[in-house]
Design an enzyme around this catalytic site. Structure first.
Site, PDB file in Angstrom:
ATOM      1  N   TRP A  11       0.984  -1.034   0.054  1.00  0.00           N
ATOM      2  CA  TRP A  11       0.055   0.017  -0.010  1.00  0.00           C
ATOM      3  C   TRP A  11       1.022   1.193  -0.077  1.00  0.00           C
ATOM      4  O   TRP A  11       1.758   1.424   0.864  1.00  0.00           O
ATOM      5  CB  TRP A  11      -0.901   0.020   1.254  1.00  0.00           C
ATOM      6  CG  TRP A  11      -1.667  -0.916   1.294  1.00  0.00           C
ATOM      7  CD1 TRP A  11      -1.732  -2.355   1.616  1.00  0.00           C
ATOM      8  CD2 TRP A  11      -3.161  -0.785   1.033  1.00  0.00           C
ATOM      9  NE1 TRP A  11      -3.033  -3.002   1.623  1.00  0.00           N
ATOM     10  CE2 TRP A  11      -4.040  -1.979   1.230  1.00  0.00           C
ATOM     11  CE3 TRP A  11      -4.042   0.408   0.863  1.00  0.00           C
ATOM     12  CZ2 TRP A  11      -5.574  -2.229   1.289  1.00  0.00           C
ATOM     13  CZ3 TRP A  11      -5.489   0.266   0.632  1.00  0.00           C
ATOM     14  CH2 TRP A  11      -5.929  -1.112   1.126  1.00  0.00           C
ATOM     15  N   ASP A  12       0.616   2.300  -0.987  1.00  0.00           N
ATOM     16  CA  ASP A  12       0.876   3.589  -0.854  1.00  0.00           C
ATOM     17  C   ASP A  12       0.219   4.075   0.391  1.00  0.00           C
ATOM     18  O   ASP A  12      -0.887   3.533   0.686  1.00  0.00           O
ATOM     19  CB  ASP A  12       0.930   4.325  -2.030  1.00  0.00           C
ATOM     20  CG  ASP A  12       0.986   5.764  -2.101  1.00  0.00           C
ATOM     21  OD1 ASP A  12       2.138   6.205  -1.717  1.00  0.00           O
ATOM     22  OD2 ASP A  12       0.326   6.356  -2.370  1.00  0.00           O
ATOM     23  N   MET A  13       0.630   5.259   1.035  1.00  0.00           N
ATOM     24  CA  MET A  13      -0.032   5.872   1.981  1.00  0.00           C
ATOM     25  C   MET A  13      -0.562   7.194   1.527  1.00  0.00           C
ATOM     26  O   MET A  13      -2.148   7.143   1.422  1.00  0.00           O
ATOM     27  CB  MET A  13       1.034   6.341   3.146  1.00  0.00           C
ATOM     28  CG  MET A  13       0.372   6.564   4.480  1.00  0.00           C
ATOM     29  SD  MET A  13       1.663   6.821   5.746  1.00  0.00           S
ATOM     30  CE  MET A  13       2.667   8.522   5.324  1.00  0.00           C
ATOM     31  N   THR A  16      -3.525   7.447  -0.999  1.00  0.00           N
ATOM     32  CA  THR A  16      -4.205   6.199  -1.193  1.00  0.00           C
ATOM     33  C   THR A  16      -4.968   5.646   0.009  1.00  0.00           C
ATOM     34  O   THR A  16      -6.102   5.258  -0.001  1.00  0.00           O
ATOM     35  CB  THR A  16      -2.927   5.079  -1.348  1.00  0.00           C
ATOM     36  OG1 THR A  16      -2.510   5.698  -2.598  1.00  0.00           O
ATOM     37  CG2 THR A  16      -3.829   3.762  -1.644  1.00  0.00           C
TER      38      THR A  16
END
Length: 229
Positions: A11-13, A16
């Site tokens: 996961w990008d943060m 996102t």
């Protein structure tokens, strides 16, 4: 977990999982303004998805007379202050999908170009053990769009990158994830993502489930088998 299920989800943060881009833009504007410059919303949009070292160079070009490390520290510190004072603006569906993945035992990693203290702050506020590990901007030599961060996350999780699904919201982000070999899902937020064969576009994470991820993963895996000699 079955062969139809990814070995891990990466996961990008920013943009996102959390809608922190307005906080970054405010921090950038304040910093440039403190040196007598002007920073517009359009300037801020150009920074979305960049590694902080790249952003620091752009801010230096806008008149910020500090070295790159000091710029990064000031920006990160200001965004962390805003997170404390204004709260964490979660992106629709992100926490719910993370919760389902956690319940189903799917390993997740956070792969962000933000610095470790900010990434850890966000992770602590999620409210459940969502991530097995964090790969942050201070853990890699090359920021996105280089795939180093995604490759490092897969290595540390002990899974093949080709069996990972990655979520991203920016052009540098989807480029990094796709280049790593991960099955990539783009969920655009502030910046439009053009359609491209290297990733799948979802308009939002709201209402999405592990079943939806598995569908994308299986389709991408089959397409890869077709093109592999």
């Amino acid at each position: 977990m079955t062969t139809d299920t990814p070995a891990a989800v990466l996961w990008d943060m920013d943009g996102t999982i959390v809608d922190t881009e307005p906080y970054w833009m405010q921090a950038e504007s304040e910093l440039v303004g403190s040196f007598g410059g002007v920073w517009t919303h359009e300037d801020g949009l150009k920074m979305v998805g960049n590694g902080l070292s790249v952003s620091a160079g752009i801010l230096q070009g806008a008149g910020v007379r500090l070295d790159a490390d000091e710029i990064i520290q000031r920006l990160t510190g200001r965004v962390q202050e805003l997170l404390k004072s204004e709260g964490v603006p979660w992106r629709p569906g992100a926490r719910e999908l993370l919760a389902e993945l956690s319940m189903q035992g799917i390993p997740c990693a956070l792969v962000t170009m933000s610095m470790s203290p900010m990434a850890e702050q966000i992770v602590d506020l999620i409210g459940f053990p969502a991530f097995r590990l964090i790969v942050a901007g201070d853990h890699v030599a090359k920021p996105k769009p280089d795939p180093e961060a995604y490759l490092l996350a897969a290595t540390q999780l002990g899974v093949p990158i080709e069996r990972c699904v990655a979520f991203e919201d920016s052009v540098p982000g989807v480029a990094a994830a796709a280049a790593s070999g991960a099955v990539t899902i783009g969920v655009p937020h502030i910046i439009e993502l053009p359609a491209h064969s290297s990733y799948t576009l979802w308009p939002s994470l709201a209402g999405r489930t592990l079943s939806d991820i598995a569908t994308v993963f299986v389709e991408a895996s089959r397409n890869q088998e077709v093109v592999t000699p």
